[in-house]
Design a protein around this motif. Structure first.
Motif, short mmCIF file in Angstrom:
data_model
loop_
_atom_site.label_atom_id
_atom_site.label_comp_id
_atom_site.label_asym_id
_atom_site.label_seq_id
_atom_site.Cartn_x
_atom_site.Cartn_y
_atom_site.Cartn_z
N LYS A 1 -3.81 -8.17 -2.63
CA LYS A 1 -5.44 -7.19 -3.26
C LYS A 1 -5.59 -6.62 -1.88
O LYS A 1 -6.73 -5.12 -2.58
CB LYS A 1 -6.58 -8.79 -3.25
CG LYS A 1 -6.09 -9.57 -4.75
CD LYS A 1 -6.72 -10.28 -4.51
CE LYS A 1 -6.76 -11.85 -6.16
NZ LYS A 1 -7.36 -12.83 -6.41
N ALA A 2 -5.77 -6.39 -0.74
CA ALA A 2 -5.84 -5.94 -0.17
C ALA A 2 -5.13 -4.46 0.17
O ALA A 2 -6.20 -3.35 0.57
CB ALA A 2 -5.49 -6.72 1.38
N ALA A 3 -4.00 -4.16 -0.59
CA ALA A 3 -3.88 -3.24 -0.43
C ALA A 3 -3.87 -2.34 -2.12
O ALA A 3 -4.22 -1.19 -1.62
CB ALA A 3 -1.76 -3.36 -0.72
N VAL A 4 -4.31 -3.17 -3.02
CA VAL A 4 -5.41 -2.85 -4.21
C VAL A 4 -7.06 -1.87 -3.33
O VAL A 4 -6.31 -1.04 -3.39
CB VAL A 4 -5.32 -3.51 -4.56
CG1 VAL A 4 -6.17 -2.93 -6.00
CG2 VAL A 4 -3.71 -3.42 -5.59
N LYS B 1 -6.49 1.25 -0.92
CA LYS B 1 -5.69 2.26 -2.02
C LYS B 1 -7.03 3.10 -3.31
O LYS B 1 -7.06 3.90 -2.77
CB LYS B 1 -4.64 1.54 -3.14
CG LYS B 1 -4.23 2.82 -3.38
CD LYS B 1 -3.47 2.77 -4.85
CE LYS B 1 -3.29 4.27 -6.01
NZ LYS B 1 -3.88 4.62 -6.62
N GLU B 2 -7.63 1.90 -3.28
CA GLU B 2 -8.74 2.64 -4.06
C GLU B 2 -10.43 3.07 -2.87
O GLU B 2 -10.38 3.34 -3.62
CB GLU B 2 -9.82 1.55 -5.20
CG GLU B 2 -8.72 0.30 -5.89
CD GLU B 2 -9.21 -0.57 -6.22
OE1 GLU B 2 -10.27 -1.15 -5.90
OE2 GLU B 2 -8.46 -1.26 -8.00
N THR B 3 -10.64 2.38 -1.93
CA THR B 3 -11.62 2.75 -0.74
C THR B 3 -10.77 3.81 -0.32
O THR B 3 -11.75 4.77 0.80
CB THR B 3 -11.74 1.88 -0.32
OG1 THR B 3 -10.39 1.50 0.60
CG2 THR B 3 -12.22 0.84 -0.48
N GLY B 4 -9.50 4.10 -0.08
CA GLY B 4 -8.92 5.40 0.90
C GLY B 4 -8.67 5.36 1.76
O GLY B 4 -9.09 5.35 3.21
N ASP B 5 -9.38 3.41 2.56
CA ASP B 5 -9.41 2.49 3.64
C ASP B 5 -8.49 1.86 4.12
O ASP B 5 -8.33 1.18 2.95
CB ASP B 5 -10.65 2.40 4.07
CG ASP B 5 -11.63 2.25 5.63
OD1 ASP B 5 -9.81 2.26 5.88
OD2 ASP B 5 -12.14 1.50 5.86
N PRO B 6 -7.39 2.48 4.49
CA PRO B 6 -6.07 1.51 5.73
C PRO B 6 -6.48 -0.06 5.98
O PRO B 6 -5.82 -1.19 6.03
CB PRO B 6 -5.15 2.49 6.10
CG PRO B 6 -5.99 2.85 6.50
CD PRO B 6 -7.67 3.41 6.01
N ILE B 7 -7.75 -0.20 6.81
CA ILE B 7 -8.11 -1.25 7.30
C ILE B 7 -7.92 -2.50 6.68
O ILE B 7 -7.78 -3.35 7.44
CB ILE B 7 -9.87 -1.36 7.80
CG1 ILE B 7 -9.86 0.26 8.80
CG2 ILE B 7 -10.19 -1.93 8.39
CD1 ILE B 7 -9.14 0.30 10.24
N LEU C 1 0.92 -0.79 0.31
CA LEU C 1 0.39 -0.15 -0.27
C LEU C 1 0.84 1.32 -0.12
O LEU C 1 0.91 2.20 -0.81
CB LEU C 1 -0.97 -0.10 1.04
CG LEU C 1 -1.96 1.20 1.09
CD1 LEU C 1 -2.53 1.62 0.06
CD2 LEU C 1 -2.39 1.39 2.30
N GLU C 2 2.12 1.19 1.62
CA GLU C 2 3.14 2.32 0.49
C GLU C 2 2.95 2.78 -0.29
O GLU C 2 3.16 3.67 -0.86
CB GLU C 2 3.81 1.86 2.52
CG GLU C 2 4.49 3.06 2.22
CD GLU C 2 6.34 2.89 2.97
OE1 GLU C 2 6.78 3.88 3.96
OE2 GLU C 2 6.40 2.28 2.86
N LYS C 3 3.55 1.13 -1.27
CA LYS C 3 4.25 1.58 -2.72
C LYS C 3 3.17 2.40 -3.38
O LYS C 3 3.71 3.31 -5.02
CB LYS C 3 4.89 0.69 -2.55
CG LYS C 3 6.51 -0.29 -2.39
CD LYS C 3 6.45 -0.65 -2.92
CE LYS C 3 8.13 -1.87 -1.87
NZ LYS C 3 8.65 -3.42 -2.87
N MET C 4 2.43 1.89 -3.37
CA MET C 4 1.04 2.16 -4.54
C MET C 4 1.16 4.15 -4.02
O MET C 4 0.75 4.67 -5.08
CB MET C 4 0.19 1.66 -4.04
CG MET C 4 -0.07 -0.04 -4.53
SD MET C 4 -1.85 -0.46 -4.51
CE MET C 4 -1.48 -2.65 -4.56
N LEU C 5 0.51 3.68 -2.85
CA LEU C 5 0.47 5.39 -2.60
C LEU C 5 1.33 6.56 -3.33
O LEU C 5 1.51 7.46 -3.16
CB LEU C 5 0.68 5.90 -1.38
CG LEU C 5 -1.11 4.57 -0.49
CD1 LEU C 5 -1.08 5.30 1.08
CD2 LEU C 5 -2.47 5.53 -1.28
#
Length: 242
Positions: free
Chosen positions: A193-196, A199-205, A14-18
């Motif tokens: 998939k969770a990271a994707v 990122k799409e929802t803006g929710d890190p949970i 997620l960090e890399k995607m952001l």
């Protein structure tokens, strides 16, 4: 999800995607990658001439291709063909296998070529790395699912500054290793998939739910080895109650 990205954590993905850092490059990285590519091409050419490397071949002279073969000479123009790395896919995971050595009993050794420093190769310091073992294990697991009878996994380390120095590390591909690797791959795929989704929802949970380590102790005992020289920079804050 590429083999070179294994292993990682949903939060690191997620960090890399952001930060849009999946494709980073600098002068030293470019140098090492160039040397690595040259070593791969050289080894595949000359090891291929033993007649034991199984895979696809392409003739750069006439364009003819041969699939699933040990033959390296073009049947049309008789020139030396180039080895084509085998593409493998499993769910969203993909990679390229450096080489398959076919044994007389029709089983295969999965090869992965790596470059390192002469000191590391000579002293066997820092090799084999846990990351490299995980990557070649992933190749073995997917190839076995595709019907290949895998005998063992082998990582060949070649000194980038002195190619006469090399070291090979080989491990038997057991049923236990196969099952363990498949489970780990499934965990990595879920994390990616969770990271994707996060990122799409803006929710890190969602990404937090699928992170690799459930406790700091788990990280230190089981996963720190995967991060090599630079420990995971999220480790000291990942489990903080605040």
């Amino acid at each position: 999800l590429r083999a070179s990205g294994l292993p990682s954590c949903s939060l690191l993905f997620l960090e890399k995607m952001l930060l849009d850092e999946f494709e980073t490059e600098n002068a030293m990285m470019d140098y090492y990658c160039s040397v690595g590519t040259t070593v791969h091409t050289h080894l595949q050419k000359w090891v291929g001439k033993t007649g034991k490397i199984f895979g696809d071949w392409k003739c750069n002279s006439c364009g003819h291709t041969v699939k699933n073969s040990l033959k390296y000479n073009c049947p049309k123009c008789k020139t030396l063909m180039e080895y084509v790395e085998l593409d493998i896919e499993y769910n969203i995971f993909s990679g390229h296998v450096d080489g398959l050595l076919k044994l007389p009993n029709k089983k295969f050794i999965v090869y992965d070529f790596k470059t390192s420093s002469t000191r590391n190769v000579y002293q066997k310091k820092f090799i084999p790395s846990a990351t490299h073992l995980m990557q070649v294990s992933a190749y073995g697991a997917i190839l076995k699912r595709q019907g290949y009878d895998i005998d063992s996994l082998s990582i060949l380390y070649v000194a980038r500054d002195n190619p006469t120095q090399f070291a090979e590390y080989n491990i038997e591909y057991t049923k236990e290793l196969h099952l363990h690797t498949l489970e780990f791959l499934k965990m990595q795929i879920k994390g990616f998939k969770a990271a994707v989704k996060s990122k799409e929802t803006g929710d890190p949970i969602t990404a937090i739910k699928y992170k690799m380590c459930d406790t700091y102790h788990t990280y230190k005992e089981e996963y720190e080895q995967f991060f090599g020289y630079v420990p995971c920079h999220l480790a000291k804050i990942c489990f903080h109650k605040h």
